[in-house]
Motif scaffolding. Structure first.
Motif, PDB file in Angstrom:
ATOM      1  N   UNK A 182       0.841  -1.199   0.000  1.00  0.00           N
ATOM      2  CA  UNK A 182       0.000   0.000   0.000  1.00  0.00           C
ATOM      3  C   UNK A 182       0.880   1.254   0.000  1.00  0.00           C
ATOM      4  N   UNK A 183       1.960   1.220   0.782  1.00  0.00           N
ATOM      5  CA  UNK A 183       2.903   2.329   0.786  1.00  0.00           C
ATOM      6  C   UNK A 183       3.527   2.542  -0.581  1.00  0.00           C
ATOM      7  N   UNK A 184       3.873   1.448  -1.249  1.00  0.00           N
ATOM      8  CA  UNK A 184       4.437   1.545  -2.604  1.00  0.00           C
ATOM      9  C   UNK A 184       3.428   2.178  -3.558  1.00  0.00           C
ATOM     10  N   UNK A 185       2.152   1.781  -3.458  1.00  0.00           N
ATOM     11  CA  UNK A 185       1.115   2.300  -4.355  1.00  0.00           C
ATOM     12  C   UNK A 185       0.909   3.810  -4.166  1.00  0.00           C
ATOM     13  N   UNK A 186       0.744   4.238  -2.913  1.00  0.00           N
ATOM     14  CA  UNK A 186       0.496   5.665  -2.684  1.00  0.00           C
ATOM     15  C   UNK A 186       1.755   6.485  -2.992  1.00  0.00           C
ATOM     16  N   UNK A 187       2.931   5.858  -2.810  1.00  0.00           N
ATOM     17  CA  UNK A 187       4.163   6.553  -3.160  1.00  0.00           C
ATOM     18  C   UNK A 187       4.261   6.810  -4.650  1.00  0.00           C
ATOM     19  N   UNK A 188       3.849   5.804  -5.437  1.00  0.00           N
ATOM     20  CA  UNK A 188       3.860   5.953  -6.896  1.00  0.00           C
ATOM     21  C   UNK A 188       2.790   6.937  -7.365  1.00  0.00           C
ATOM     22  N   UNK A 189       1.600   6.850  -6.794  1.00  0.00           N
ATOM     23  CA  UNK A 189       0.466   7.636  -7.269  1.00  0.00           C
ATOM     24  C   UNK A 189       0.535   9.096  -6.822  1.00  0.00           C
ATOM     25  N   UNK A 190       0.924   9.323  -5.560  1.00  0.00           N
ATOM     26  CA  UNK A 190       0.882  10.670  -5.006  1.00  0.00           C
ATOM     27  C   UNK A 190       2.268  11.268  -4.747  1.00  0.00           C
ATOM     28  N   UNK A 191       3.324  10.518  -5.103  1.00  0.00           N
ATOM     29  CA  UNK A 191       4.698  11.004  -4.941  1.00  0.00           C
ATOM     30  C   UNK A 191       4.996  11.442  -3.496  1.00  0.00           C
ATOM     31  N   UNK A 192       4.540  10.638  -2.535  1.00  0.00           N
ATOM     32  CA  UNK A 192       4.789  10.939  -1.121  1.00  0.00           C
ATOM     33  C   UNK A 192       6.228  10.575  -0.782  1.00  0.00           C
ATOM     34  N   UNK A 193       6.897  11.441  -0.073  1.00  0.00           N
ATOM     35  CA  UNK A 193       8.299  11.215   0.270  1.00  0.00           C
ATOM     36  C   UNK A 193       8.434  10.300   1.484  1.00  0.00           C
ATOM     37  N   UNK A 194       9.229   9.254   1.343  1.00  0.00           N
ATOM     38  CA  UNK A 194       9.483   8.360   2.475  1.00  0.00           C
ATOM     39  C   UNK A 194      10.264   9.082   3.568  1.00  0.00           C
ATOM     40  N   UNK A 195      11.069  10.076   3.171  1.00  0.00           N
ATOM     41  CA  UNK A 195      11.855  10.821   4.141  1.00  0.00           C
ATOM     42  C   UNK A 195      10.959  11.631   5.073  1.00  0.00           C
ATOM     43  N   UNK A 196       9.883  12.216   4.551  1.00  0.00           N
ATOM     44  CA  UNK A 196       8.958  12.996   5.373  1.00  0.00           C
ATOM     45  C   UNK A 196       8.237  12.110   6.387  1.00  0.00           C
ATOM     46  N   UNK A 197       7.788  10.939   5.929  1.00  0.00           N
ATOM     47  CA  UNK A 197       7.098  10.009   6.825  1.00  0.00           C
ATOM     48  C   UNK A 197       8.070   9.479   7.881  1.00  0.00           C
ATOM     49  N   UNK A 198       9.303   9.227   7.481  1.00  0.00           N
ATOM     50  CA  UNK A 198      10.315   8.750   8.423  1.00  0.00           C
ATOM     51  C   UNK A 198      10.588   9.778   9.512  1.00  0.00           C
ATOM     52  N   UNK A 199      10.581  11.052   9.132  1.00  0.00           N
ATOM     53  CA  UNK A 199      10.788  12.112  10.116  1.00  0.00           C
ATOM     54  C   UNK A 199       9.660  12.124  11.146  1.00  0.00           C
ATOM     55  N   UNK A 255      10.282   5.241  -4.745  1.00  0.00           N
ATOM     56  CA  UNK A 255      11.080   6.391  -5.189  1.00  0.00           C
ATOM     57  C   UNK A 255      11.745   6.139  -6.534  1.00  0.00           C
ATOM     58  N   UNK A 256      11.884   4.880  -6.891  1.00  0.00           N
ATOM     59  CA  UNK A 256      12.690   4.545  -8.061  1.00  0.00           C
ATOM     60  C   UNK A 256      11.818   3.993  -9.175  1.00  0.00           C
ATOM     61  N   UNK A 257      11.980   4.579 -10.377  1.00  0.00           N
ATOM     62  CA  UNK A 257      11.206   4.132 -11.533  1.00  0.00           C
ATOM     63  C   UNK A 257      11.538   2.680 -11.867  1.00  0.00           C
ATOM     64  N   UNK A 258      12.821   2.351 -11.775  1.00  0.00           N
ATOM     65  CA  UNK A 258      13.260   0.989 -12.050  1.00  0.00           C
ATOM     66  C   UNK A 258      14.138   0.528 -10.898  1.00  0.00           C
ATOM     67  N   UNK A 259      13.590  -0.341 -10.068  1.00  0.00           N
ATOM     68  CA  UNK A 259      14.324  -0.816  -8.897  1.00  0.00           C
ATOM     69  C   UNK A 259      15.256  -1.953  -9.296  1.00  0.00           C
TER      70      UNK A 259
END
Length: 304
Positions: free
Chosen positions: A18-35, A211-215
């Motif tokens: 789910x995190x991967x999906x919303x990250x791709x769709x809404x460009x949410x930064x993992x760094x912000x959530x980590x903070x 975060x990465x187009x091609x992991x």
């Protein structure tokens, strides 16, 4: 037991996806959530867990022991990692090598398996205080080792000293020792952070991968991390504590769960916050969590 573990692992993986999906769709930064996790959720959850624990402050000894063992394992992992990699993957390997996923995996699994069983309350109480030590480790030793790949010793130590989880833990122990209780409205409100902490912690894994187009998976880092944590770490810890300590039944259950669990989810949060290969950490944690379907039941069956 296998069904219970399978359901919990499946849920953790689903949250990460789910995190991967919303990250791709809404460009949410993992760094912000980590903070948010590091500076808001983690200190509140540690504070609440200590206050709500059925165990008394005497259980702090388990926290101290678990923290010391984790730090020793991390230093050994750093020594090994520096001989495998010449970049900051060695630091990330060390941070991940100190302990596993206590908060998102061991604690809910222990509650599900042991609640109402003989020795279950004692085991859960021990795990709660080990969870506190786990959180402190992640945002002190693990954070320091990861930060050292970017900053000086002085700056890394200053960053660790500012970690609010450490301050919240000390405050909670003082409050519990003197028998103070929070008002009902405040206690129930703060308890809401616990569920959010687990969900956000696993979502960071998916957000980091998004975060990465091609992991391009780092299979070498993943393999070494899993061999260390779910292989050598498990074998050495169980052997040492079984041989040198006269453990009761509850302590033995706790030992096996803490030794055989997968890589810690919060390492992804630390890696994302410091931007030290967060995708490598996230991928290794995901694979390790899936493997826990096999490693945890097998280890429990072997020991008992």
């Amino acid at each position: 037991m296998f069904v219970d573990i399978f359901q919990r692992v499946a849920f953790l993986i689903a949250v990460s996806l789910l995190g991967w999906y919303v990250g791709k769709k809404f460009k949410i930064s993992s760094k912000d959530i980590s903070t948010l996790l590091i500076y808001i959720f983690s200190p509140i959850v540690s504070f609440v867990l200590i206050l709500d624990s059925p165990a008394n402050v005497g259980y702090v000894g388990y926290s101290v022991l678990f923290y010391v063992v984790s730090c020793i394992a991390a230093v050994l992992a750093l020594w090994v990692g520096q001989r495998i990699w010449k970049d900051n993957r060695a630091n990330l390997f060390a941070a991940a090598g100190g302990q596993g996923n206590v908060g998102y995996f061991v604690l809910p699994l222990a509650i599900g398996l042991l609640h109402g069983k003989e020795g279950g309350a004692a085991a859960i109480g021990i795990i709660v205080f080990c969870k506190v030590a786990s959180t402190i480790y992640e945002f002190t030793m693990a954070f320091y080792l990861t930060a050292r790949s970017l900053y000086s010793v002085r700056k890394s130590l200053i960053m660790v000293a500012k970690m609010p989880t450490l301050h919240a833990t000390i405050l909670a122990l003082i409050v519990k020792y003197f028998g103070f209780h929070l008002p009902e409205f405040l206690s129930s409100g703060l308890n809401g952070f616990t569920g959010g902490y687990s969900i956000l912690g696993m979502m960071v894994i998916g957000l980091s991968l998004a975060r990465y187009e091609k992991l391009i998976p780092d299979w070498k880092f993943t393999a070494y991390s899993i061999i260390w944590k779910q292989g050598l770490y498990t074998l050495v810890i169980i052997s040492l504590f079984t041989y040198f300590f006269n453990l009761n039944y509850a302590e033995k259950i706790v030992l096996v769960m803490l030794a055989s669990n997968p890589l810690a989810g919060n390492i992804a949060a630390v890696a994302a916050a410091l931007d030290v290969h967060p995708e490598k950490a996230a991928f290794a944690i995901m694979v390790s969590t899936i493997l826990a379907l096999v490693t945890v039941p097998l280890t429990l069956a072997f020991v008992f």
